[in-house]
Write a protein that holds these residues in place. Structure first.
Motif, PDB file in Angstrom:
ATOM      1  N   ILE A 164       0.842  -1.196   0.000  1.00 51.15           N
ATOM      2  CA  ILE A 164       0.000   0.000   0.000  1.00 51.15           C
ATOM      3  C   ILE A 164       0.878   1.246   0.000  1.00 51.15           C
ATOM      4  O   ILE A 164       0.598   2.213  -0.721  1.00 51.15           O
ATOM      5  N   LEU A 165       1.959   1.222   0.768  1.00 49.22           N
ATOM      6  CA  LEU A 165       2.897   2.345   0.772  1.00 49.22           C
ATOM      7  C   LEU A 165       3.515   2.537  -0.606  1.00 49.22           C
ATOM      8  O   LEU A 165       3.696   3.672  -1.060  1.00 49.22           O
ATOM      9  N   GLU A 166       3.820   1.453  -1.300  1.00 47.70           N
ATOM     10  CA  GLU A 166       4.381   1.547  -2.657  1.00 47.70           C
ATOM     11  C   GLU A 166       3.436   2.296  -3.594  1.00 47.70           C
ATOM     12  O   GLU A 166       3.889   3.051  -4.457  1.00 47.70           O
ATOM     13  N   ILE A 167       2.147   2.084  -3.436  1.00 48.24           N
ATOM     14  CA  ILE A 167       1.166   2.798  -4.270  1.00 48.24           C
ATOM     15  C   ILE A 167       1.289   4.298  -4.015  1.00 48.24           C
ATOM     16  O   ILE A 167       1.306   5.095  -4.953  1.00 48.24           O
ATOM     17  N   ALA A 168       1.399   4.671  -2.749  1.00 46.85           N
ATOM     18  CA  ALA A 168       1.511   6.095  -2.395  1.00 46.85           C
ATOM     19  C   ALA A 168       2.787   6.715  -2.953  1.00 46.85           C
ATOM     20  O   ALA A 168       2.791   7.875  -3.354  1.00 46.85           O
ATOM     21  N   GLU A 169       3.852   5.941  -3.011  1.00 47.94           N
ATOM     22  CA  GLU A 169       5.155   6.471  -3.412  1.00 47.94           C
ATOM     23  C   GLU A 169       5.419   6.416  -4.916  1.00 47.94           C
ATOM     24  O   GLU A 169       6.365   7.045  -5.388  1.00 47.94           O
ATOM     25  N   ARG A 170       4.608   5.729  -5.661  1.00 50.05           N
ATOM     26  CA  ARG A 170       4.959   5.484  -7.059  1.00 50.05           C
ATOM     27  C   ARG A 170       5.043   6.729  -7.927  1.00 50.05           C
ATOM     28  O   ARG A 170       5.732   6.731  -8.940  1.00 50.05           O
ATOM     29  N   ASP A 171       4.382   7.811  -7.542  1.00 49.59           N
ATOM     30  CA  ASP A 171       4.509   9.046  -8.317  1.00 49.59           C
ATOM     31  C   ASP A 171       5.554   9.989  -7.710  1.00 49.59           C
ATOM     32  O   ASP A 171       5.725  11.114  -8.172  1.00 49.59           O
ATOM     33  N   GLY A 172       6.247   9.528  -6.693  1.00 45.84           N
ATOM     34  CA  GLY A 172       7.330  10.306  -6.090  1.00 45.84           C
ATOM     35  C   GLY A 172       6.914  11.239  -4.969  1.00 45.84           C
ATOM     36  O   GLY A 172       7.760  11.833  -4.318  1.00 45.84           O
ATOM     37  N   VAL A 173       5.612  11.364  -4.728  1.00 50.86           N
ATOM     38  CA  VAL A 173       5.107  12.259  -3.690  1.00 50.86           C
ATOM     39  C   VAL A 173       3.984  11.559  -2.935  1.00 50.86           C
ATOM     40  O   VAL A 173       3.091  10.980  -3.544  1.00 50.86           O
ATOM     41  N   ILE A 174       4.042  11.626  -1.610  1.00 49.64           N
ATOM     42  CA  ILE A 174       2.927  11.134  -0.809  1.00 49.64           C
ATOM     43  C   ILE A 174       2.080  12.359  -0.470  1.00 49.64           C
ATOM     44  O   ILE A 174       2.479  13.203   0.321  1.00 49.64           O
TER      45      ILE A 174
END
Length: 79
Positions: free
Chosen positions: A32-42
């Motif tokens: 789930i964290l990877e989804i948040a980080e995939r665009d480079g910004v949480i």
């Protein structure tokens, strides 16, 4: 700029994780964290979703691996 909708995917994924066995494990939280980080910004929506997910983890479900993952998430969203 178009608003990211990753937070919706994160919410859906967390529902799947909690319903498959009633709890969330470190690996699932990491994905789930990877989804948040995939665009480079949480972003703020993703932070809100992560905080909501973490609030549902019961203390007796936190093993060593989950404790490390919870700290990782906390470090990334509480900058």
């Amino acid at each position: 700029m178009k608003e990211s909708r990753d937070y919706l995917e994160m919410s859906f994924r967390s529902i799947e994780c909690f319903t498959n066995d009633g709890k969330l494990d470190a690996s699932e939280l990491g994905k789930i964290l990877e989804i948040a980080e995939r665009d480079g910004v949480i972003d703020q929506n993703e932070i809100r979703v992560l905080q909501n997910i973490i609030s549902k983890v019961k203390p007796h479900e936190i093993d060593d691996e989950m404790q490390v993952m919870l700290q990782t998430v906390s470090d990334k969203i509480n900058v």
